[in-house]
Scaffold this motif. Structure first.
Motif, PDB file in Angstrom:
ATOM      1  N   LEU A 265       0.844  -1.198   0.000  1.00 40.80           N
ATOM      2  CA  LEU A 265       0.000   0.000   0.000  1.00 40.80           C
ATOM      3  C   LEU A 265       0.876   1.244   0.000  1.00 40.80           C
ATOM      4  CD1 LEU A 265      -2.760  -0.962   2.590  1.00 40.80           C
ATOM      5  CD2 LEU A 265      -2.948  -0.950   0.109  1.00 40.80           C
ATOM      6  N   LEU A 266       2.063   1.118   0.599  1.00 43.34           N
ATOM      7  CA  LEU A 266       2.999   2.244   0.632  1.00 43.34           C
ATOM      8  C   LEU A 266       3.911   2.280  -0.589  1.00 43.34           C
ATOM      9  CD1 LEU A 266       4.124   2.088   4.373  1.00 43.34           C
ATOM     10  CD2 LEU A 266       2.733   3.873   3.325  1.00 43.34           C
ATOM     11  N   THR A 267       4.141   1.130  -1.196  1.00 36.68           N
ATOM     12  CA  THR A 267       5.196   1.049  -2.203  1.00 36.68           C
ATOM     13  C   THR A 267       4.745   0.869  -3.647  1.00 36.68           C
ATOM     14  OG1 THR A 267       5.388  -1.345  -1.890  1.00 36.68           O
ATOM     15  CG2 THR A 267       6.748   0.059  -0.484  1.00 36.68           C
ATOM     16  N   SER A 268       3.624   0.206  -3.863  1.00 36.77           N
ATOM     17  CA  SER A 268       3.301  -0.204  -5.221  1.00 36.77           C
ATOM     18  C   SER A 268       2.962   0.960  -6.142  1.00 36.77           C
ATOM     19  CB  SER A 268       2.146  -1.220  -5.215  1.00 36.77           C
ATOM     20  OG  SER A 268       1.046  -0.688  -4.517  1.00 36.77           O
ATOM     21  N   GLY A 269       2.403   2.037  -5.578  1.00 38.23           N
ATOM     22  CA  GLY A 269       2.139   3.196  -6.417  1.00 38.23           C
ATOM     23  C   GLY A 269       3.428   3.763  -6.985  1.00 38.23           C
ATOM     24  N   ILE A 270       4.443   3.849  -6.128  1.00 37.18           N
ATOM     25  CA  ILE A 270       5.751   4.326  -6.579  1.00 37.18           C
ATOM     26  C   ILE A 270       6.363   3.346  -7.563  1.00 37.18           C
ATOM     27  CG2 ILE A 270       8.077   4.966  -5.830  1.00 37.18           C
ATOM     28  CD1 ILE A 270       6.860   5.708  -3.122  1.00 37.18           C
ATOM     29  N   GLN A 271       6.186   2.055  -7.301  1.00 32.72           N
ATOM     30  CA  GLN A 271       6.763   1.045  -8.189  1.00 32.72           C
ATOM     31  C   GLN A 271       6.250   1.185  -9.615  1.00 32.72           C
ATOM     32  OE1 GLN A 271       6.528  -2.943  -6.687  1.00 32.72           O
ATOM     33  NE2 GLN A 271       6.745  -3.861  -8.709  1.00 32.72           N
ATOM     34  N   LEU A 272       4.951   1.388  -9.766  1.00 35.92           N
ATOM     35  CA  LEU A 272       4.373   1.510 -11.106  1.00 35.92           C
ATOM     36  C   LEU A 272       4.803   2.798 -11.798  1.00 35.92           C
ATOM     37  CD1 LEU A 272       0.773   0.193 -10.359  1.00 35.92           C
ATOM     38  CD2 LEU A 272       2.537  -0.946 -11.716  1.00 35.92           C
ATOM     39  N   ALA A 273       5.006   3.851 -11.004  1.00 33.26           N
ATOM     40  CA  ALA A 273       5.391   5.134 -11.593  1.00 33.26           C
ATOM     41  C   ALA A 273       6.897   5.251 -11.794  1.00 33.26           C
ATOM     42  CB  ALA A 273       4.898   6.284 -10.709  1.00 33.26           C
ATOM     43  N   TRP A 274       7.675   4.419 -11.072  1.00 38.37           N
ATOM     44  CA  TRP A 274       9.121   4.616 -11.032  1.00 38.37           C
ATOM     45  C   TRP A 274       9.817   4.378 -12.373  1.00 38.37           C
ATOM     46  CZ3 TRP A 274      12.494   6.912  -7.994  1.00 38.37           C
ATOM     47  CH2 TRP A 274      13.849   6.656  -8.170  1.00 38.37           C
ATOM     48  N   ARG A 275       9.474   3.292 -13.061  1.00 35.46           N
ATOM     49  CA  ARG A 275      10.209   2.962 -14.275  1.00 35.46           C
ATOM     50  C   ARG A 275      10.071   4.049 -15.347  1.00 35.46           C
ATOM     51  NH1 ARG A 275      11.963  -1.864 -15.787  1.00 35.46           N
ATOM     52  NH2 ARG A 275      12.493  -1.965 -13.587  1.00 35.46           N
ATOM     53  N   PRO A 276       8.847   4.465 -15.722  1.00 35.11           N
ATOM     54  CA  PRO A 276       8.776   5.549 -16.712  1.00 35.11           C
ATOM     55  C   PRO A 276       9.385   6.853 -16.205  1.00 35.11           C
ATOM     56  CG  PRO A 276       6.588   5.005 -15.865  1.00 35.11           C
ATOM     57  CD  PRO A 276       7.509   3.929 -15.407  1.00 35.11           C
ATOM     58  N   PHE A 277       9.245   7.126 -14.897  1.00 37.07           N
ATOM     59  CA  PHE A 277       9.828   8.350 -14.330  1.00 37.07           C
ATOM     60  C   PHE A 277      11.351   8.311 -14.394  1.00 37.07           C
ATOM     61  CE2 PHE A 277      11.852  10.145 -10.516  1.00 37.07           C
ATOM     62  CZ  PHE A 277      11.577  11.487 -10.718  1.00 37.07           C
ATOM     63  N   SER A 278      11.956   7.225 -13.916  1.00 42.68           N
ATOM     64  CA  SER A 278      13.417   7.148 -13.878  1.00 42.68           C
ATOM     65  C   SER A 278      14.009   7.118 -15.283  1.00 42.68           C
ATOM     66  CB  SER A 278      13.864   5.916 -13.089  1.00 42.68           C
ATOM     67  OG  SER A 278      13.380   4.734 -13.677  1.00 42.68           O
ATOM     68  N   MET A 279      13.362   6.410 -16.214  1.00 43.15           N
ATOM     69  CA  MET A 279      13.876   6.372 -17.577  1.00 43.15           C
ATOM     70  C   MET A 279      13.831   7.748 -18.229  1.00 43.15           C
ATOM     71  SD  MET A 279      14.902   3.272 -18.131  1.00 43.15           S
ATOM     72  CE  MET A 279      15.090   3.192 -19.902  1.00 43.15           C
ATOM     73  N   SER A 280      12.803   8.523 -17.907  1.00 46.04           N
ATOM     74  CA  SER A 280      12.707   9.868 -18.476  1.00 46.04           C
ATOM     75  C   SER A 280      13.712  10.834 -17.856  1.00 46.04           C
ATOM     76  CB  SER A 280      11.288  10.419 -18.291  1.00 46.04           C
ATOM     77  OG  SER A 280      10.993  10.632 -16.925  1.00 46.04           O
ATOM     78  N   MET A 281      14.289  10.454 -16.708  1.00 42.63           N
ATOM     79  CA  MET A 281      15.213  11.341 -15.987  1.00 42.63           C
ATOM     80  C   MET A 281      16.680  10.932 -16.146  1.00 42.63           C
ATOM     81  SD  MET A 281      13.628  13.765 -14.240  1.00 42.63           S
ATOM     82  CE  MET A 281      14.702  14.122 -12.856  1.00 42.63           C
ATOM     83  N   TYR A 295      15.797   7.386  -2.716  1.00 38.41           N
ATOM     84  CA  TYR A 295      16.227   6.129  -2.098  1.00 38.41           C
ATOM     85  C   TYR A 295      16.002   6.184  -0.585  1.00 38.41           C
ATOM     86  CZ  TYR A 295      18.892   4.663  -6.308  1.00 38.41           C
ATOM     87  OH  TYR A 295      19.284   4.274  -7.568  1.00 38.41           O
ATOM     88  N   ALA A 296      16.450   7.280   0.036  1.00 31.19           N
ATOM     89  CA  ALA A 296      16.348   7.417   1.488  1.00 31.19           C
ATOM     90  C   ALA A 296      14.895   7.523   1.939  1.00 31.19           C
ATOM     91  CB  ALA A 296      17.135   8.643   1.947  1.00 31.19           C
ATOM     92  N   ALA A 297      14.112   8.332   1.240  1.00 34.11           N
ATOM     93  CA  ALA A 297      12.724   8.546   1.626  1.00 34.11           C
ATOM     94  C   ALA A 297      11.908   7.255   1.533  1.00 34.11           C
ATOM     95  CB  ALA A 297      12.097   9.629   0.751  1.00 34.11           C
ATOM     96  N   ILE A 298      12.124   6.519   0.457  1.00 38.44           N
ATOM     97  CA  ILE A 298      11.372   5.273   0.261  1.00 38.44           C
ATOM     98  C   ILE A 298      11.781   4.233   1.301  1.00 38.44           C
ATOM     99  CG2 ILE A 298      11.018   3.358  -1.338  1.00 38.44           C
ATOM    100  CD1 ILE A 298      11.296   5.442  -3.620  1.00 38.44           C
ATOM    101  N   LEU A 299      13.063   4.178   1.645  1.00 40.24           N
ATOM    102  CA  LEU A 299      13.543   3.237   2.661  1.00 40.24           C
ATOM    103  C   LEU A 299      12.898   3.521   4.020  1.00 40.24           C
ATOM    104  CD1 LEU A 299      15.403   0.926   3.506  1.00 40.24           C
ATOM    105  CD2 LEU A 299      17.239   2.623   3.818  1.00 40.24           C
ATOM    106  N   ILE A 300      12.834   4.791   4.386  1.00 38.29           N
ATOM    107  CA  ILE A 300      12.216   5.165   5.664  1.00 38.29           C
ATOM    108  C   ILE A 300      10.729   4.836   5.664  1.00 38.29           C
ATOM    109  CG2 ILE A 300      11.600   7.126   7.132  1.00 38.29           C
ATOM    110  CD1 ILE A 300      14.259   8.411   6.297  1.00 38.29           C
ATOM    111  N   ALA A 301      10.037   5.196   4.581  1.00 38.49           N
ATOM    112  CA  ALA A 301       8.590   4.950   4.503  1.00 38.49           C
ATOM    113  C   ALA A 301       8.275   3.454   4.585  1.00 38.49           C
ATOM    114  CB  ALA A 301       8.032   5.535   3.210  1.00 38.49           C
ATOM    115  N   GLY A 302       9.053   2.655   3.872  1.00 32.48           N
ATOM    116  CA  GLY A 302       8.821   1.214   3.896  1.00 32.48           C
ATOM    117  C   GLY A 302       9.080   0.607   5.264  1.00 32.48           C
ATOM    118  N   SER A 303      10.118   1.070   5.950  1.00 36.45           N
ATOM    119  CA  SER A 303      10.441   0.555   7.284  1.00 36.45           C
ATOM    120  C   SER A 303       9.331   0.875   8.277  1.00 36.45           C
ATOM    121  CB  SER A 303      11.769   1.155   7.762  1.00 36.45           C
ATOM    122  OG  SER A 303      12.829   0.785   6.899  1.00 36.45           O
ATOM    123  N   ILE A 304       8.846   2.092   8.227  1.00 35.87           N
ATOM    124  CA  ILE A 304       7.748   2.485   9.117  1.00 35.87           C
ATOM    125  C   ILE A 304       6.507   1.647   8.826  1.00 35.87           C
ATOM    126  CG2 ILE A 304       6.147   4.365   9.678  1.00 35.87           C
ATOM    127  CD1 ILE A 304       8.489   6.302   9.275  1.00 35.87           C
ATOM    128  N   GLY A 305       6.258   1.388   7.555  1.00 38.73           N
ATOM    129  CA  GLY A 305       5.111   0.568   7.179  1.00 38.73           C
ATOM    130  C   GLY A 305       5.199  -0.841   7.736  1.00 38.73           C
TER     131      GLY A 305
END
Length: 470
Positions: A265-281, A295-305
């Motif tokens: 619930l915390l990660t999958s939205g980012i997962q789906l958006a990450w590949r097109p976002f990172s490739m465009s950047m 990297y840091a923000a996602i690690l903290i959010a996932g740990s708290i989850g």
């Protein structure tokens, strides 16, 4: 940079909404399963799902990553369409081939996999769903690449909601059995096809362009061993549990796995958006510093989850029928592996940018060997806990191997020590919370675990990634 972050944030929120919706639907469906199916029956259903998941990896054959690369490399619509049609033709051909194999060897495979020759028809139903779902998945992938996020979200939620409703109707009123659940899924995905019929018809036109297929397979093939390794890591423990225990233990473990996926619930939205976002950047000068912050923000959010899931799990598990409630101690530890399985995709940007995807296969191949070795040692001794240990440990191995290689190919100023330190204390904190709960110790000790985890993580100075540099 702000506009790119805004796009990532908006798409991530929509995808997060989609995944919250689908996970909530799955959450509602799980108690229904537990009240109308025995634990062994649910274990067998989960076992069939694991087999189909492995076959899905074979069907995809790494073409998702290849398509992501070439879709954004080419700008003209006609060329993009050829790539998509080539991938669709390839995937559906594999599905048909696999169905023929299972049709010819149905009884033998049923005995081998399900300990009885009377279940071959279950695989035939599952293959029908796999065929239709292959079409849906690819169409939604392209809509995601085109940033048609709202349509992707609507279709995905509609699919899950329909599967849930039809499954409930079948289980309660029509067909209370494994067959009822599988047929309900087949009917549901057939209806969803109608919602995407227009783009589906475009991409369903077969095309056999060897030059395009060759490019796709050259990019994708190194990922195939990784896909098989993924499956081994995720499912080897199920096979070991089946051999050293019963479908009852498989059912309990499957229940814990289902609950553990709520961390997405915390990660999958980012997962789906990450590949097109990172490739465009990937070609922007400021991207490495931006990726480090993410990297840091996602690690903290996932740990708290994960820690939040561990804290509330004894209460959440009460929604299930009583025979299933013993699954709760395993949920949060499994959620760590679920999070790491997502997080490796975030920190592997260098591998995908440089098209060195063979290193994903190498890392997960090593992790798969570790997983099987640990299963041999721990599952016979500790049953479900042995499966959990092998699951978490193997994903940790894969994550650090992938991160190390990715940093060499595309350096992001993010410390591997910080990542390792945080994950180590996440495992320790989760285990401590579960120990307190299982042994009925003072619940206030859990608050102490939270405080200790926060202090220990801050000692690594992970906060420095959010301090604006002059």
């Amino acid at each position: 940079m702000f506009s790119q972050l805004k796009r990532l944030g908006a798409d991530s929120l929509l995808y997060a909404f989609m995944n919250v919706g689908t996970k909530l639907i799955a959450f509602i469906l799980l108690p229904v399963y537990t009240y109308y199916m025995t634990v062994p029956e649910y274990g067998m259903l989960g076992f069939i799902d694991r087999i189909v998941a492995m076959l899905t990896f074979v069907v995809i054959f790494g073409t998702d990553s290849a398509l992501a690369y070439y879709y954004f490399e080419h700008k003209d619509k006609e060329t993009r369409e050829k790539y998509v049609r080539s991938v669709m033709t390839f995937r559906l051909s594999i599905v048909v081939l696999l169905f023929i194999i299972f049709f010819i060897g149905g009884d033998w495979l049923s005995t081998l996999l399900l300990d009885s020759n009377g279940y071959s028809h279950l695989f035939y139903i599952a293959f029908g769903t796999l065929f239709l779902d292959t079409i849906i998945t690819l169409v939604l992938t392209i809509l995601r690449y085109e940033f048609k996020t709202k349509r992707v979200v609507f279709t995905t939620i509609a699919k899950m909601l329909l599967i849930a409703l039809v499954s409930i109707v079948f289980l309660i009123y029509i067909w209370t059995s494994l067959e009822g659940v599988l047929i309900a899924r087949l009917l549901s995905v057939a209806v969803i096809i109608l919602l995407i019929i227009k783009p589906a018809m475009t991409y369903l036109r077969p095309i056999f362009d060897w030059q395009i297929l060759k490019k796709i397979l050259i990019y994708a093939t190194p990922l195939v061993p990784a896909s098989l390794a993924f499956w081994l890591i995720l499912n080897a423990n199920f096979f070991f549990l089946k051999e050293y225990a019963t479908f009852t233990e498989v059912g309990i473990y499957e229940t814990a796995i289902k609950f553990a996926t709520f961390i997405t619930l915390l990660t999958s939205g980012i997962q789906l958006a990450w590949r097109p976002f990172s490739m465009s950047m990937k070609d922007k000068e400021t991207s490495p510093e931006l990726f480090a912050k993410l990297y840091a923000a996602i690690l903290i959010a996932g740990s708290i989850g994960v820690l939040l899931l561990a804290t509330i799990m004894p209460l959440v598990i009460l929604v299930l029928a009583e025979p299933y409630q013993i699954a709760y101690p395993y949920v949060a530890p499994i959620a760590i592996a679920t999070f790491i399985n997502f997080y490796y995709m975030i920190v592997s940007t260098g591998i995908f940018f440089s098209k060195q995807t063979k290193h994903i296969s190498i890392a997960f191949g090593i992790a798969a060997v570790v997983s099987i070795a640990l299963c041999f040692v721990f599952v016979p001794m500790f049953a479900i806990w042995g499966a959990v240990i092998s699951y978490v440990a193997s994903y940790c191995v894969a994550l650090f191997l992938v991160f190390r290689k990715s940093q060499k190919l595309y350096y992001v100023p993010f410390s591997g020590f910080v990542m390792g330190w945080t994950i180590f204390w996440l495992i320790a904190a989760t285990g401590s919370i579960v120990y307190i709960q299982v042994n009925d110790l003072n619940s206030w000790l859990i608050a102490g675990i939270w405080i200790a985890f926060i202090v220990l993580v801050l000692l690594s100075r992970i906060d420095k990634y959010f301090i604006k540099r002059k």
